[in-house]
Design a protein around this motif. Structure first.
Motif, short mmCIF file in Angstrom:
data_model
loop_
_atom_site.label_atom_id
_atom_site.label_comp_id
_atom_site.label_asym_id
_atom_site.label_seq_id
_atom_site.Cartn_x
_atom_site.Cartn_y
_atom_site.Cartn_z
N GLY A 1 0.82 -1.21 0.00
CA GLY A 1 0.00 0.00 0.00
C GLY A 1 0.86 1.26 0.00
O GLY A 1 0.41 2.33 -0.40
N ILE B 1 3.02 1.90 -1.98
CA ILE B 1 3.10 2.34 -3.38
C ILE B 1 2.08 3.45 -3.63
O ILE B 1 2.39 4.45 -4.29
CB ILE B 1 2.82 1.14 -4.32
CG1 ILE B 1 3.95 0.11 -4.23
CG2 ILE B 1 2.62 1.61 -5.74
CD1 ILE B 1 3.59 -1.25 -4.81
N LEU B 2 0.88 3.28 -3.09
CA LEU B 2 -0.17 4.29 -3.27
C LEU B 2 0.11 5.53 -2.44
O LEU B 2 -0.13 6.65 -2.88
CB LEU B 2 -1.53 3.68 -2.93
CG LEU B 2 -2.04 2.68 -3.97
CD1 LEU B 2 -2.69 1.49 -3.34
CD2 LEU B 2 -2.99 3.36 -4.94
N VAL B 3 0.61 5.33 -1.21
CA VAL B 3 0.95 6.48 -0.36
C VAL B 3 2.09 7.28 -1.02
O VAL B 3 2.04 8.51 -1.10
CB VAL B 3 1.40 6.02 1.05
CG1 VAL B 3 1.82 7.21 1.89
CG2 VAL B 3 0.30 5.23 1.74
N ARG C 1 2.89 7.46 -4.06
CA ARG C 1 2.41 8.16 -5.25
C ARG C 1 1.82 9.52 -4.86
O ARG C 1 2.05 10.52 -5.54
CB ARG C 1 1.36 7.28 -5.94
CG ARG C 1 0.48 7.97 -6.94
CD ARG C 1 1.20 8.14 -8.27
NE ARG C 1 0.28 8.64 -9.27
CZ ARG C 1 -0.20 7.93 -10.27
NH1 ARG C 1 0.16 6.69 -10.43
NH2 ARG C 1 -1.03 8.46 -11.13
#
Lengths: 224, 224
Positions: free
Chosen positions: B194, B196-198, B200
């Motif tokens: 997750g 990866i999303l943070v 981004r």
């Protein structure tokens, strides 16, 4: 594009029409786009392929939507708008303890992210989503994250009052507490959205059980 | 394609060459691909664009790589292979408590996912990654997840022995414990990925601090 229907299409594989679903044309287009964007990719999907999959000609499609970007924007927004509406209700509900409201939001959000036949959250990481066209999605997502922030802050502050820990209460008032709140919010929001990656690998896992376990995990991260 | 260099290219925007980096040609191609795949998208990036961005002609590129898929495979593997190597070391290190080893793996994995100028984890969600060509990446990722599973199981079992809780020890022996272990593994692995999303949304957040906070959060989820 005015190509006569039934004409020979060179170099373009024919898209198979979805089975008759009884959906309204716009919903049919959204369903077709959801499937094609997540299985073939957004850039690789033409508006024509979406129209064909939805069982209509490309020219007819433009009666219902302006194009691929509008479909992507609506699909993205559908993954956050219901959670934001619920988050606003929860924020207004002062009678329920904050930690319970946080748990309810996590559970509902995970169920939404795991709902539907296609993993729409996978579209979050498209480079195209950075464009101005998707500002509304990003704004809703930011507001949803802010609702998490508020519920986390209220949960921590209730927990601090309950335990009356002087050290924690002291920290909760200072500048470092703001950093700590941001960090916890990022961790919880990352855990929730990380479900997109888990769901991609384990699409068969029952959403309800997983949502409940994720909500418990979020409360553990927050420390309440 | 044998197009003479310097010829007029119709309908294709010219890609600006990366500044001279002193990298070997293959590394230069990987850097160019990392940038273009994450900013323009994988499907939208041509091998020719990668070659131009790396400062070579498309024909020369084929001396170093077989094409776009090989570049994507190598970029994906670069996000998991170092963590798997470290996980194997940690699994062999019986002298260190399991929870400490789990924390070390989480920290290193998050730092790796946040490393580099481009968020390569965003490529995990490409539909193309389901293809046979990327089986090696998926296998390394599955083995990494299995290392998490083993370290989580060992952490829980050490924690159960230490507290000698009859109820927990009973659950840890049964079939429900297997489901519980899978669930905790999915939650921890989802929390880590997750990131990866943070990352981004918050590319400026210092990776080291965030890695450490994520590792703490993972231990809280595991309950040790």
């Amino acid at each position: 594009m005015g190509t006569s229907s039934g004409g020979r299409r060179v170099g373009r594989p024919r898209v198979v029409q979805r089975p008759d679903s009884g959906l309204e044309p716009r919903a049919e287009l959204l369903a077709a786009a959801a499937e094609l964007f997540t299985t073939h990719g957004y850039a690789a999907t033409t508006t024509r392929a979406v129209a064909e999959r939805a069982g209509m000609r490309q020219a007819s499609m433009y009666h219902y939507v302006s194009g691929k970007e509008e479909l992507l924007a609506e699909l993205l927004e559908s993954t956050v708008t219901p959670s934001l509406a619920y988050a606003r209700e929860l924020l207004a509900d002062d009678a329920t303890p904050a930690a319970e409201r946080l748990r309810a939001l996590c559970r509902a959000d995970v169920e939404l992210l795991c709902a539907g036949p296609h993993n729409l959250g996978a579209l979050y990481l498209l480079p195209e989503v950075r464009a101005e066209r998707f500002a509304a999605f990003r704004a809703v997502r930011a507001e949803l994250k802010d609702a998490y922030r508020q519920l986390i802050a209220a949960s921590v502050s209730a927990s601090v009052s309950a335990t009356a820990s002087a050290a924690t209460a002291g920290a909760a008032g200072g500048a470092s507490a703001k950093g700590e709140l941001e960090l916890r919010t990022d961790l919880v929001f990352g855990l929730i959205e990380g479900v997109i990656l888990v769901h991609r690998s384990e699409p068969e896992r029952p959403a309800r059980e997983f949502a409940s376990a994720t909500a418990d995990a979020a409360l553990r991260i927050v420390g309440v």
